[in-house]
Scaffold this active site. Structure first.
Site, PDB file in Angstrom:
ATOM      1  N   GLU A 170       0.805  -1.220   0.000  1.00 33.61           N
ATOM      2  CA  GLU A 170       0.000   0.000   0.000  1.00 33.61           C
ATOM      3  C   GLU A 170       0.845   1.281   0.000  1.00 33.61           C
ATOM      4  O   GLU A 170       0.800   2.067   0.969  1.00 33.61           O
ATOM      5  CB  GLU A 170      -0.952  -0.001   1.205  1.00 33.61           C
ATOM      6  CG  GLU A 170      -1.873  -1.190   1.247  1.00 33.61           C
ATOM      7  CD  GLU A 170      -2.841  -1.188   2.434  1.00 33.61           C
ATOM      8  OE1 GLU A 170      -2.617  -0.438   3.391  1.00 33.61           O
ATOM      9  OE2 GLU A 170      -3.820  -1.939   2.390  1.00 33.61           O
ATOM     10  N   GLU A 353      -5.497  -8.515   1.004  1.00 31.24           N
ATOM     11  CA  GLU A 353      -6.135  -8.121   2.274  1.00 31.24           C
ATOM     12  C   GLU A 353      -7.605  -7.854   2.022  1.00 31.24           C
ATOM     13  O   GLU A 353      -7.962  -7.167   1.061  1.00 31.24           O
ATOM     14  CB  GLU A 353      -5.541  -6.823   2.852  1.00 31.24           C
ATOM     15  CG  GLU A 353      -4.211  -6.978   3.508  1.00 31.24           C
ATOM     16  CD  GLU A 353      -3.676  -5.671   4.092  1.00 31.24           C
ATOM     17  OE1 GLU A 353      -4.475  -4.803   4.502  1.00 31.24           O
ATOM     18  OE2 GLU A 353      -2.443  -5.527   4.118  1.00 31.24           O
TER      19      GLU A 353
HETATM   20  O1  IFM Z   1      -4.144  -2.897   9.303  1.00 28.77           O
HETATM   21  C1  IFM Z   1      -4.080  -2.376   8.022  1.00 28.77           C
HETATM   22  C2  IFM Z   1      -2.914  -3.010   7.263  1.00 28.77           C
HETATM   23  O2  IFM Z   1      -1.709  -2.821   7.923  1.00 28.77           O
HETATM   24  C3  IFM Z   1      -2.798  -2.402   5.891  1.00 28.77           C
HETATM   25  N1  IFM Z   1      -4.051  -2.437   5.200  1.00 28.77           N
HETATM   26  C4  IFM Z   1      -5.222  -1.973   5.888  1.00 28.77           C
HETATM   27  C5  IFM Z   1      -5.329  -2.639   7.237  1.00 28.77           C
HETATM   28  C6  IFM Z   1      -6.591  -2.146   7.978  1.00 28.77           C
HETATM   29  O3  IFM Z   1      -6.540  -0.768   8.153  1.00 28.77           O
END
Ligand code: IFM
Length: 445
Positions: A170, A353
């Site tokens: 990210e 994710e």
């Molecule tokens: O916890 C975070 C993760 O570290 C990166 N992506 C989003 C998640 C939730 O906010």
């Protein structure tokens, strides 16, 4: 809803489809004393930056409990575990190896092999060593070079024992939240910073890809981006234009250079001081072929037109929110995947994710997190539909394996499918973990 099911015909039931769980180093490891300081240690030390004034010093004590954590992962029946390496745990300030840190990750990899679980490693999940920040952090292009050196050490050490390497997690969060609006570490603010930090991150990715190709040619190498697909608040022309502009700034700004070697055309209309400095050859380094693109999806964003920046985000107009205040909007994932697939020639996709923060309660040894099960169910359906319409999705990772340090929100927001009692470090499988496990155990494999 208290279970998750895959139909026999579902593409998610294909034996080659990978299911996993994900974490990151700073969020779970603890053991601060055995690594260098990172930008998040510094950020946490400033009053007001973290909602519950907490930090990552102890977290889930994963460095201590790694063995039982990996056994718990195996119990879930997953194919893969996505975790990150803490740069500050494996490299000393002078650039030499931290042997104990490398040995920690080596033990993890060996145990994962023994458990027949694929290792998906993220090389940078936001925890920049503080001494690099002191030299300008991601605003300094030398950080990209330092990243490639770190990746060289790690990938020589672990090589092809790692199934998949993701260079960055990210970069939008690192660049925009960290250097433009300042709500993440290192907490800098200024429109002149965001795109420069993003460019140096993308450059770091490209340089690291070259290293990975050399050191681990048969591992799968790629990058993980987060997307909040943009929607217009109304059918008015100006709101539609606002949503498109936000999409170019926040989503396409990261993907287009990776795939097509150029930034979105809005770069031409941006004030000079907000444009990144791009040196000759940068864009071809950034656009190295990818084996995969990791996509992180949580929710959509709705925009309306606004004079100052051209767009402004609207608060969700629904009660269907997670504990983060994020709208539950699975259709956004389907639309995102099919839109990207139309617009670009994509490599294989992993959903790296997806998950929900819920205000869970541990009562009589149980966490009945029906809302999380329903969130996972609806988003798995979206993945299934996207695959049916031709998107090449190869895997799905639930965020997160266990409750952990949720950055500026501290420990109050719980994303885990496993509950963590931060006083005792007791882990308890929530109903969502049991549902995920049962779904995985019932697969065609
Ligand atoms: O916890 C975070 C993760 O570290 C990166 N992506 C989003 C998640 C939730 O906010």
């Amino acid at each position: 809803m208290n279970s998750l099911n895959l139909s026999k015909m579902s593409p998610l039931n294909d034996p080659s489809f990978i299911f996993g769980v994900a974490t990151s180093s700073f969020q779970i490891e603890g053991a601060r004393e055995s690594r260098q300081d990172t930008i998040w240690d510094t950020f946490c030390a400033t009053k007001g930056n973290i909602a519950d004034a907490s930090n990552g010093d102890v977290a889930c004590e994963h460095v201590k409990f790694w063995q039982q954590d990996l056994e718990m992962i195996a119990e879930l029946g997953v194919d893969a575990y996505r975790f990150s390496i803490a740069w500050a745990r494996v490299i000393n300030q002078d650039g030499s190896k931290n042997k104990a840190g490398l040995a920690f990750y080596q033990k993890l990899l060996d145990k994962l092999d023994e458990l027949n679980i694929k290792a998906f490693i993220t090389l940078y999940h936001w925890d920049l060593p503080q001494h690099l920040e002191d030299a300008g952090g991601w605003l300094n292009r030398n950080t990209a070079k330092a990243f490639a050196d770190y990746v060289d050490i790690v990938s020589k050490e672990f090589g092809e024992q790692v199934f998949s390497y993701a260079t960055l997690n990210e970069p939008w969060c690192s660049a925009y939240l960290g250097y433009e609006v300042g709500i993440h570490a290192p907490g800098l603010k200024g429109k002149q910073h965001g795109k420069q930090a993003a460019h140096n991150l993308l450059l770091a990715h490209g340089l690291a890809m070259q290293v990975l190709r050399k050191n681990a040619p048969s591992s799968k190498s790629g990058v993980v981006l987060n997307f909040s697909p943009s929607y217009a608040a109304s059918a008015k022309e100006e709101d539609i234009a606002a949503a498109k502009l936000a999409d170019e700034h926040f989503n396409q700004w990261y993907l287009r250079p990776l795939i097509e070697g150029r930034y979105p055309d809005i770069i031409k209309c941006m004030p000079q001081e907000q444009r990144p400095i791009i040196e000759a050859g940068d864009m071809s380094i950034i656009s190295q072929p990818l084996d995969f693109l990791g996509i992180n999806y949580y929710s959509r964003a709705v925009y309306q037109s606004c004079e100052q920046d051209g767009f402004k985000v609207c608060p969700p107009q629904t009660m269907n929110l997670t504990d983060m205040g994020w709208e539950v909007y699975p259709h956004g994932l389907l639309k995102l995947l099919t839109d990207l697939n139309k617009r670009y020639t994509l490599p294989d996709i992993y959903i790296t994710e997806n998950g929900a923060a819920i205000d869970d309660k541990l009562i009589d040894g149980q966490v009945v997190d029906i809302e999380r099960i329903s969130y996972l169910h609806s988003h798995l359906n979206a993945v299934e539909q996207a695959m049916t319409s031709g998107v090449k999705i190869k895997g799905y990772f639930a965020w997160s394996l266990m409750d952990n340090f949720e950055w500026a929100e501290g420990y109050k927001k719980r994303f885990g499918i496993v509950h963590v009692n931060y006083q005792t470090q007791q882990r308890t499988l929530k109903q969502s973990a049991l549902a995920y496990r049962d779904m995985l155990l019932a697969r065609n494999k």
